[in-house]
Design an enzyme around this catalytic site. Sequence first.
Site, PDB file in Angstrom:
ATOM      1  N   CYS A 262       0.832  -1.210   0.000  1.00 52.93           N
ATOM      2  CA  CYS A 262       0.000   0.000   0.000  1.00 52.93           C
ATOM      3  C   CYS A 262       0.864   1.257   0.000  1.00 52.93           C
ATOM      4  O   CYS A 262       0.456   2.299  -0.525  1.00 52.93           O
ATOM      5  CB  CYS A 262      -0.949   0.000   1.189  1.00 52.93           C
ATOM      6  SG  CYS A 262      -0.141  -0.170   2.803  1.00 52.93           S
TER       7      CYS A 262
ATOM      8  N   HIS B 195      -1.250   1.494   7.507  1.00 53.44           N
ATOM      9  CA  HIS B 195      -1.799   1.336   6.164  1.00 53.44           C
ATOM     10  C   HIS B 195      -1.788   2.685   5.455  1.00 53.44           C
ATOM     11  O   HIS B 195      -2.083   3.719   6.059  1.00 53.44           O
ATOM     12  CB  HIS B 195      -3.234   0.796   6.242  1.00 53.44           C
ATOM     13  CG  HIS B 195      -3.870   0.593   4.888  1.00 53.44           C
ATOM     14  ND1 HIS B 195      -3.358  -0.283   3.950  1.00 53.44           N
ATOM     15  CD2 HIS B 195      -4.964   1.166   4.316  1.00 53.44           C
ATOM     16  CE1 HIS B 195      -4.124  -0.253   2.871  1.00 53.44           C
ATOM     17  NE2 HIS B 195      -5.090   0.625   3.063  1.00 53.44           N
TER      18      HIS B 195
END
Length: 942
Positions: A334, A877
């Site tokens: 990510c 994230h």
Amino acid sequence: MTELKVECNNSCGGPQLTPEEERVLIRDIAITSENNSQEGDSFYLITQRWWQHWIDYVNQEQTNVTNDGSSMLENCDSSSRRPASIDNSDLIHDVNSEESNVGIEIHDTLSEGRDYVLLPQEVWNQLYSWYGGGPALARKVISSGLSQTEYAVEVYPLRLRLFVMPKGDRCIVRISKKETIGELHKRACELFDLNLEQVCIWDYYGQRKHALMNDMDRTLDDANLQMDQDILVEVHNNANGTALSRFIRSAQGNGSTVKEASSFLLEPYKSSLSIAGGLSASKGASRGSGTELSQSLNLTSQGRELDNTYGISTVTTRGSSGGLIGLQNLGNTCFMNSAIQCLVHTSEFAKYFQEDYHQEINWQNPLGMVGELALAFGELLRRLWAPGRTAIAPRQFKMKLARFAPQFSGYNQHDSQELLAFLLDGLHEDLNRVKHKPYKKSKDADGRPDEEVADEYWANHIARNDSIIVDVCQGQYKSTLVCPECHKISVTFDPFMYLSLPLQSTTTRSMTVMIFTCDGSALPFACTVTVPKQGRCRDLINALSSACSLKNNEDLKLAEVRNHLFERFLEDPLISLSAIRDDDHLVAYKIPKSLKKTLLMRLIHRCQEQEMGATQASQNWKPFGTPLVSLISCDEVITRGDIQTVVHTMLSPLLRSESLRQADTPEPCLSLTASEKCCESSSGEACSNKDSNAVKLFKLPLQLVEESNACIDISVGEDKAIKLSSTSTSILVYVDWSQELLEKYDTRYLENLPEVFKYGPVNKKSRTEPLSLYTCLEAFLREEPLVPEDMWYCPKCKERRQASKKLDLWRLPEVLVIHLKRFSYSRSMKHKLETFVNFPIHDFDLTKYIANKNNTQRQIYELYALTNHYGGMGSGHYTAHIKLLDENRWYNFDDTHISPINEEDVKSAAAYVLFYRRVKTRDAISNGGKSGSGHNNGSSLK
């Protein structure tokens, strides 16, 4: 794939060629094959391990050859011996599945040059005829690139998962991305024994029907099929199956009719494999057929590798506008996906890479990636701007990234800003229009006008660095250094690619230091003070002196302690406090001011380290606790008893009360009375009152370290003098703490040394307290001393100095990238700041921060993209918020998931890297549209 069945000459007893003859023959075959490669030709994978063995074998210095033609290599090392049979088994993935129809499968994470080499078919045939073995792993050459005139070897053809409905059968197939939809129909019918007229094939990406694949002449690449994608094979067995099939084919544009024609539920297929698809080793200087093969054989290769990682760009996908395609998360990628999406949605880059940028690739730049990074990024950008919403798996881009930046290899979480910095720098070098960089030496200002000096620096920079990255992202700042000794001023103008801004909203920091007294007058205590964040060591000493009520006849000696030893004494008052980390351990010692000649005594504590079964004699001593210091007069001879007295005085606050009550002891003892050798107390009196009754104490097990590093036991021979060099300024003494001695003193005060600053849980207030982006910028531009590791060489003093540094913005780029420094790293911990930064979305006005007063136009910027980081260090994230300018709407890019968001939701405490675009103001228009755009090769600030 047809297996080659060629008998091995060796096994047939044929004549064996010498290594040199083998090398020359393979060289000639490789040159001929390389010059005649075309679409449809076959290349063969061969394990790098075997190939390197053969290369070493044929490139060795020639040895004598016997009459029967065999070389005399029996006594040589294994690398010079003739290789055994070709063994490609380490490339093979053992797939044992009834659903698989792919033949021999290779591992999905193989890397060319590391795991395998690609050989033209003629080269493979010749090697196989000599050595035998296998298995043969053939791959086809396909056309690639914008004009489809470039060739590449398709090492990983598409792997598709076919689902048959309503029967429920399934099968995995390998097929080239250059095959047509018609060929896929044919393969499906052969595998499942179906009639072509009964079959409709659907793009079933994500277990959902997207498009009916009825254009039989269209390639699978043009249909945007992805590696490991699902394909639905729909069978109609009724009497009107043919008519129904034709009806569905004609209903391709009518989504509702198609759904009504066939609707069902299917359990998702679970694959146990992660496939790295794409192309490798193109024509020209390909690592498989050209450069590596030729270089290994001392050949010269013509051409240039054009490794088309993603195939052609004329891709149409599943309806919808461009720019809304997600990226699959390949496992903690990510960080990469968020950075790529922000770059891809920078309009200048989107336009540039969708045009013919190949002519600007700098193939010869030794600082670049031979154009491979630019090609990989360009092809990925084209895919992401194609119409549709089908997510892309950026496996090949990541493989290229890992090849040129090994720090991003594997599947661990990384910093998206660090990746962004590498990409901008790498793309710049790959696309640098300057093919031969001239030598340019910029001069110091030396009193010249700033405008003249800045233009000179900029011209020199552009003469060596000129690319689309420079055009869009690079600016210039003014750097002013001032020597703290001679006050020499040095002014330079340097380029920047992005600004890294600190998030601390305050200008102070808290620092905790442990205070010890050398006269035994008080127990050690921790003292926490507030000092200027960009202050110097003298600021800390002044704050501590006030906090601990330091008297006029006392001094503080500050030291850093690490692993129970002195790391350094902070004696220079100009040392920057920024050089002291939060997880460091500092100690301050109260020592008397003295006009007498004194020595600094350093006392190191040691405890026993005994291995199981070791004897007393074999016990080792290791440092523990906090080292101490004191002063000892050296006007007269120093005796061993003098040192015993000083050490007893230093440790006296730690002595347990029951030890003091010991009236009689059979051991030799020492009367603790004042000694002229002992340091004086803060009142000027001796450490212990001469008139007081002597306290009988045991001898301490002390070891004096001589200049030769030999240790002398000074627990005996109380009146024996210590031999010191005339140049000695300090002495080192060990006190060895036995278990018996530990019971006499409370050593907790020595063992619990606090960190300079201990991070606690982030409270709610710190998470929500707003901090202006302007405040961060002002902190970035504030004058501060250089860190000791980055001392400046003063041309006037002719020495390195800890100069003060001041930055000013001089020239701003079209796209301003701002990095918010949320992460801090130290030796023992990583920390993330959750501070909410109130950054402007519109009207980010930097006009007043520009030092170039000749630039009268307003510097207004508008936010169009940013990356976010949620969670803690290493386990968080990344996402991206991006504004599509054509729609004037914000979207959240979360790997494959893309959703619209309101503009007020763009701001959050997760914002990490901000992308601003210059707004064309009336001032700029009146100046002919000129703006202070900037150029560099990837330097960051602070």
